[in-house]
Scaffold this motif. Structure first.
Motif, mmCIF file in Angstrom:
data_model
loop_
_atom_site.group_PDB
_atom_site.id
_atom_site.type_symbol
_atom_site.label_atom_id
_atom_site.label_comp_id
_atom_site.label_asym_id
_atom_site.label_seq_id
_atom_site.Cartn_x
_atom_site.Cartn_y
_atom_site.Cartn_z
ATOM 1 N N MET A 199 -38.578 -26.065 23.898
ATOM 2 C CA MET A 199 -38.700 -27.270 23.066
ATOM 3 C C MET A 199 -37.341 -27.675 22.503
ATOM 4 O O MET A 199 -36.991 -28.866 22.468
ATOM 5 N N ARG A 200 -36.566 -26.679 22.057
ATOM 6 C CA ARG A 200 -35.237 -26.981 21.516
ATOM 7 C C ARG A 200 -34.344 -27.606 22.577
ATOM 8 O O ARG A 200 -33.574 -28.538 22.293
ATOM 9 N N GLU A 201 -34.424 -27.083 23.813
ATOM 10 C CA GLU A 201 -33.608 -27.636 24.895
ATOM 11 C C GLU A 201 -33.942 -29.109 25.123
ATOM 12 O O GLU A 201 -33.044 -29.938 25.341
ATOM 13 N N ILE A 202 -35.226 -29.429 25.086
ATOM 14 C CA ILE A 202 -35.645 -30.832 25.277
ATOM 15 C C ILE A 202 -35.129 -31.701 24.140
ATOM 16 O O ILE A 202 -34.576 -32.787 24.361
ATOM 17 N N ILE A 203 -35.283 -31.243 22.897
ATOM 18 C CA ILE A 203 -34.865 -32.025 21.735
ATOM 19 C C ILE A 203 -33.351 -32.222 21.728
ATOM 20 O O ILE A 203 -32.837 -33.295 21.359
ATOM 21 N N ASN A 204 -32.585 -31.217 22.168
ATOM 22 C CA ASN A 204 -31.121 -31.295 22.152
ATOM 23 C C ASN A 204 -30.533 -31.966 23.384
ATOM 24 O O ASN A 204 -29.313 -32.117 23.478
ATOM 25 N N SER A 205 -31.408 -32.352 24.321
ATOM 26 C CA SER A 205 -30.914 -32.993 25.541
ATOM 27 C C SER A 205 -30.487 -34.439 25.265
ATOM 28 O O SER A 205 -30.716 -34.977 24.184
ATOM 29 N N GLU A 215 -38.386 -41.436 24.407
ATOM 30 C CA GLU A 215 -39.580 -41.605 25.222
ATOM 31 C C GLU A 215 -39.702 -40.485 26.257
ATOM 32 O O GLU A 215 -40.789 -39.937 26.485
ATOM 33 N N VAL A 216 -38.573 -40.134 26.899
ATOM 34 C CA VAL A 216 -38.588 -39.070 27.896
ATOM 35 C C VAL A 216 -38.881 -37.716 27.234
ATOM 36 O O VAL A 216 -39.637 -36.895 27.755
ATOM 37 N N LYS A 217 -38.271 -37.514 26.069
ATOM 38 C CA LYS A 217 -38.519 -36.255 25.348
ATOM 39 C C LYS A 217 -40.002 -36.115 24.994
ATOM 40 O O LYS A 217 -40.592 -35.039 25.150
ATOM 41 N N ILE A 218 -40.589 -37.224 24.516
ATOM 42 C CA ILE A 218 -42.016 -37.198 24.154
ATOM 43 C C ILE A 218 -42.865 -36.889 25.382
ATOM 44 O O ILE A 218 -43.819 -36.116 25.326
ATOM 45 N N GLU A 219 -42.488 -37.481 26.509
ATOM 46 C CA GLU A 219 -43.242 -37.252 27.748
ATOM 47 C C GLU A 219 -43.144 -35.794 28.191
ATOM 48 O O GLU A 219 -44.147 -35.180 28.590
ATOM 49 N N LYS A 220 -41.948 -35.209 28.121
ATOM 50 C CA LYS A 220 -41.761 -33.821 28.527
ATOM 51 C C LYS A 220 -42.527 -32.868 27.610
ATOM 52 O O LYS A 220 -43.136 -31.893 28.069
ATOM 53 N N LEU A 221 -42.510 -33.157 26.310
ATOM 54 C CA LEU A 221 -43.255 -32.319 25.376
ATOM 55 C C LEU A 221 -44.749 -32.418 25.626
ATOM 56 O O LEU A 221 -45.481 -31.420 25.566
ATOM 57 N N GLY A 222 -45.204 -33.623 25.911
ATOM 58 C CA GLY A 222 -46.628 -33.832 26.130
ATOM 59 C C GLY A 222 -47.131 -33.193 27.398
ATOM 60 O O GLY A 222 -48.239 -32.625 27.423
ATOM 61 N N LYS A 252 -45.423 -28.747 18.275
ATOM 62 C CA LYS A 252 -45.266 -29.856 19.215
ATOM 63 C C LYS A 252 -45.643 -31.177 18.565
ATOM 64 O O LYS A 252 -44.946 -32.182 18.712
ATOM 65 N N ARG A 253 -46.755 -31.184 17.823
ATOM 66 C CA ARG A 253 -47.188 -32.430 17.170
ATOM 67 C C ARG A 253 -46.143 -32.923 16.182
ATOM 68 O O ARG A 253 -45.889 -34.130 16.074
ATOM 69 N N LEU A 254 -45.507 -31.978 15.462
ATOM 70 C CA LEU A 254 -44.473 -32.364 14.497
ATOM 71 C C LEU A 254 -43.285 -33.001 15.196
ATOM 72 O O LEU A 254 -42.781 -34.054 14.766
ATOM 73 N N LEU A 255 -42.817 -32.388 16.282
ATOM 74 C CA LEU A 255 -41.658 -32.921 17.000
ATOM 75 C C LEU A 255 -41.955 -34.300 17.589
ATOM 76 O O LEU A 255 -41.123 -35.224 17.510
ATOM 77 N N VAL A 256 -43.134 -34.450 18.184
ATOM 78 C CA VAL A 256 -43.504 -35.751 18.766
ATOM 79 C C VAL A 256 -43.567 -36.820 17.680
ATOM 80 O O VAL A 256 -43.084 -37.952 17.851
ATOM 81 N N ASN A 257 -44.123 -36.469 16.544
ATOM 82 C CA ASN A 257 -44.232 -37.417 15.431
ATOM 83 C C ASN A 257 -42.853 -37.828 14.925
ATOM 84 O O ASN A 257 -42.588 -39.015 14.640
ATOM 85 N N LEU A 265 -40.052 -37.780 16.650
ATOM 86 C CA LEU A 265 -39.424 -38.611 17.687
ATOM 87 C C LEU A 265 -39.943 -40.039 17.647
ATOM 88 O O LEU A 265 -39.173 -41.009 17.771
ATOM 89 N N LYS A 266 -41.241 -40.198 17.460
ATOM 90 C CA LYS A 266 -41.830 -41.534 17.415
ATOM 91 C C LYS A 266 -41.308 -42.338 16.225
ATOM 92 O O LYS A 266 -41.134 -43.561 16.304
ATOM 93 N N LYS A 267 -41.056 -41.631 15.123
ATOM 94 C CA LYS A 267 -40.561 -42.316 13.928
ATOM 95 C C LYS A 267 -39.050 -42.490 13.932
ATOM 96 O O LYS A 267 -38.489 -43.101 13.025
ATOM 97 N N GLY A 268 -38.389 -41.934 14.951
ATOM 98 C CA GLY A 268 -36.939 -42.076 15.060
ATOM 99 C C GLY A 268 -36.165 -41.188 14.113
ATOM 100 O O GLY A 268 -34.953 -41.352 13.958
ATOM 101 N N VAL A 269 -36.836 -40.243 13.480
ATOM 102 C CA VAL A 269 -36.152 -39.385 12.506
ATOM 103 C C VAL A 269 -35.112 -38.507 13.183
ATOM 104 O O VAL A 269 -33.983 -38.369 12.696
ATOM 105 N N LEU A 270 -35.449 -37.921 14.331
ATOM 106 C CA LEU A 270 -34.505 -37.046 15.013
ATOM 107 C C LEU A 270 -33.308 -37.823 15.538
ATOM 108 O O LEU A 270 -32.177 -37.333 15.518
ATOM 109 N N ASP A 271 -33.523 -39.081 15.999
ATOM 110 C CA ASP A 271 -32.408 -39.921 16.453
ATOM 111 C C ASP A 271 -31.466 -40.226 15.298
ATOM 112 O O ASP A 271 -30.238 -40.228 15.464
ATOM 113 N N ALA A 272 -32.052 -40.470 14.131
ATOM 114 C CA ALA A 272 -31.225 -40.773 12.965
ATOM 115 C C ALA A 272 -30.378 -39.575 12.577
ATOM 116 O O ALA A 272 -29.205 -39.692 12.210
ATOM 117 N N VAL A 273 -30.959 -38.373 12.659
ATOM 118 C CA VAL A 273 -30.213 -37.159 12.339
ATOM 119 C C VAL A 273 -29.081 -36.957 13.318
ATOM 120 O O VAL A 273 -27.943 -36.637 12.937
#
Length: 508
Positions: A459-465, A470-477, A486-491, A493-501
C-alpha cells in the motif's frame, strides 16, 4: 481459592524479581474471575505460572514425604506467596515464605503461626491442574518430577520392603496428550453419573458431551484398548494397581488371559455400550476415581520409560480409540482428531471433573490451537460448564489472544513487558472487558493495525508512486481486500488530502 500476592527473587538471576498483587478487590466466594496474563513472547507470562506451580509442588512434596527428610524439597529462590481459602476450611489466610536453599515455611492466622508439614493437607489446593500448549514446556518438568518421586517411593515400598505400595498420591495433574484420552473415555462412560462428593452433578457431564457434539462434532465413543505390560513381571505393581487391573479385566469385553498369565501383559478391549458403562460404573464409583486409576497406571511410564532400557508400561493405542463424528456422520480414530479438538477435550473436561472450591488451574496458552470462533467462546464456555460450587476455582491463564482478554475485567488482566531493565508487569489504563480486538492488539502488543506488514508495504508503494490519485485508487481497490486502512487511504485520495501533503512536501 484466591491468590492475593507474590513476591519472588532469584539471587542468582537479577531478571527474575517479581512483585504481584492479584487481589485487586477480588473476594473469596463463588464468582468466576480468571486471572489473565498477556504479553509478547518471552515477556514472563509462562514464567509466573511456572513459579506458582513450583511453590505448590514444593509444599505438596514436603507434605507427602514429611517423614523422609531426604525426599523433602528446598526452595529454589526467595519468595512470599499469600492466598486465601474458602471460609469453611480450617485455615483461611495462608502465607508461604521461602528462603533459597531452605524448606518453605507456612504461616497461618493473624498471629502467623508456623504450620507443621503434617498439616499441609489443610492449606494446599484441593487440586492443582496444569496445562501447557506444547509451545512452552515450562511447567511439565515440575509436575513430572513430583510424580516420579511418588512412583519411586511406591516402587521402593513394593520391591525392597514387601509393602503394598499404597501411598497417598499427589493432588497435582498435568494435562498431556495421553491424559486427553483418559478424559475423553471417562466423560463418555460416566455421562449419566454424578461425580465424587456430588460434583460435578449429572447434568454437567451431559452438558459437556453436548458441547462435544455441537462444537467438535464428537457424538459417541465406540471403543478403546488398554495395554498394561509389566515386562514379564520385572515391574512389580502396588497392591492398589493390581486391584485396579483386576477390575479392568472384569469390565473388558475381551482380554488375552494366556498372555496375561505367561507374560503379565494385559491387552484389554472395550466396546462402549450401555452394558459396558453399567459394569465399569459399578466397579469405579465416580468418573474421577476411574480417571485416577488410569492416570496412576499411565504415570508408570514416567518412571520406567526412560534410561538405558526404557519400557512402556501403559498405553492406549491411537488406532484403537474410536469415536463417531456427526459432521460428517463417520467413524474415526483418535489420531485423526486435530490438535484443537485434543485441546478442547483436555481443558473443558478437566475443568468439569476437577474444578472445585479450593482448586487452582495453571493454564499456559490453553486455546493456542483453537480457531478464532472457538477462542471467542473460551471464557464463556468455561463459565457455562462450571457449576456454582466450582466457579471459585482459581484459573490462571496465559495467552496471546485478545479474545480471552476481552472477556476479562482489566483488574484481572496483567500485562507483561520485557525491556532493557528486565521483565516487569504494568497495570492497564483502559477497561478490557468487551473491548474490540483492534483496541486490545494496540494496547497489549503495540500493533497499530490489523493488516499484515506485507500488504502495508505494498500500500505504501502505491501511495508513494508517481501515479495519479485515480490510478492509485484503482490499484488499491483491485489489489487488496477490505480493511480500515484501505478505506482510509482511498477516502484521503478522493478528498485530495494526500496530494496536498505531497505538494507541500515538494514546495518545502
Amino acid at each position: 481459592m484466591k491468590l492475593l500476592s507474590l513476591t519472588y527473587n532469584q539471587p542468582n538471576n537479577a531478571a527474575q524479581a517479581y512483585e504481584f498483587n492479584f487481589a485487586n478487590g477480588r473476594e473469596i466466594g463463588r464468582k468466576f474471575e480468571p486471572l489473565c496474563f498477556v504479553g509478547l513472547n518471552g515477556s514472563g507470562k509462562s514464567k509466573l505460572i511456572e513459579l506458582i506451580a513450583e511453590i505448590f509442588f514444593t509444599l505438596d512434596a514436603n507434605r507427602e514425604f514429611a517423614n523422609s527428610s531426604n525426599e523433602q524439597k528446598n526452595c529454589k529462590a526467595n519468595f512470599e506467596l499469600c492466598y486465601q481459602l474458602r471460609p469453611n476450611r480450617k485455615y483461611g489466610f495462608i502465607k508461604v515464605v521461602g528462603v533459597l536453599g531452605k524448606k518453605p515455611q507456612v504461616l497461618v492466622g493473624e498471629d502467623e503461626q508456623v504450620l507443621s508439614m503434617s498439616e499441609y493437607m489443610n492449606i494446599l489446593p484441593s487440586n492443582i491442574v496444569g496445562y501447557s500448549s506444547g509451545h512452552n514446556e515450562t511447567i511439565s518438568p515440575a509436575f513430572y518430577g513430583l510424580r516420579r518421586k511418588e512412583l519411586e517411593q511406591i516402587n521402593y515400598n513394593v520391591s525392597k520392603q514387601g509393602q503394598t505400595g499404597v501411598q497417598d498420591t499427589t493432588r497435582t495433574l498435568f494435562l498431556d496428550r495421553d491424559t486427553t484420552k483418559l478424559l475423553l473415555i471417562s466423560a463418555f462412560i460416566f455421562e449419566n453419573k454424578t461425580g465424587r462428593n456430588n460434583f460435578p452433578p449429572k447434568k454437567a457431564l451431559i452438558k459437556l458431551l453436548k458441547k462435544f457434539s455441537e462444537i467438535i462434532n464428537i457424538e459417541q465413543l465406540i471403543s478403546f484398548q488398554l495395554i498394561i505390560d509389566t515386562n514379564k513381571n520385572k515391574i512389580v505393581l502396588s497392591q492398589r494397581m493390581e486391584q485396579a487391573i483386576a477390575k479392568l479385566c472384569d469390565c473388558a469385553l475381551l482380554f488375552n488371559k494366556d498372555l496375561a498369565e505367561k507374560e503379565r501383559r494385559f491387552e484389554l478391549d472395550f466396546v462402549i455400550n450401555e452394558k459396558t458403562k453399567e459394569v465399569i460404573t459399578s466397579q469405579f464409583r465416580h468418573p474421577q476415581e476411574f480417571f485416577e486409576v488410569l492416570y496412576e497406571l499411565s504415570s508408570l511410564n514416567l518412571y520406567f520409560n526412560r534410561g538405558r532400557t526404557p519400557h512402556l508400561v501403559f498405553s492406549i493405542p491411537d488406532e484403537d480409540l474410536k469415536v463417531i463424528l456427526n459432521k460428517p456422520l463417520a467413524e474415526t480414530t483418535y489420531k485423526h482428531l486435530s490438535d484443537g479438538e485434543h485441546q478442547f477435550i483436555q481443558v473443558f473436561t478437566s475443568a468439569v471433573l476437577f474444578a472445585r472450591d479450593d482448586s487452582i488451574f495453571l493454564l499456559d496458552e490453553p486455546e493456542s490451537h483453537f480457531n478464532p470462533a472457538w477462542r471467542a467462546k473460551f471464557i464463556f464456555l468455561l463459565e457455562e460448564l462450571l457449576g456454582e460450587s466450582q466457579k471459585s476455582t482459581e484459573f490462571l491463564i496465559s495467552t496471546h489472544s485478545p479474545y480471552l482478554v476481552s472477556a476479562c475485567k482489566k483488574s484481572n488482566v496483567i500485562k507483561f513487558v520485557r525491556d532493557e531493565n528486565g521483565v516487569e508487569h504494568r497495570p492497564l489504563k483502559d477497561e478490557t472487558y468487551g473491548a474490540s480486538f483492534d483496541v486490545l492488539l494496540k494496547a497489549l502488543f503495540g500493533m497499530k493495525g490489523l493488516v499484515s506488514e506485507v500488504a502495508k508495504n505494498k500500500m505504501r508503494e502505491i501511495i508513494n508512486s508517481n501515479d495519479s490519485s485515480e490510478v492509485k485508487i484503482e490499484k488499491l481497490g483491485d489489489g487488496f481486500g477490505d480493511s480500515y486502512e484501505k478505506r482510509l487511504l482511498v477516502n484521503l485520495l478522493k478528498k485530495g488530502v494526500l496530494d496536498a501533503v505531497d505538494s507541500k512536501a515538494n514546495a518545502d
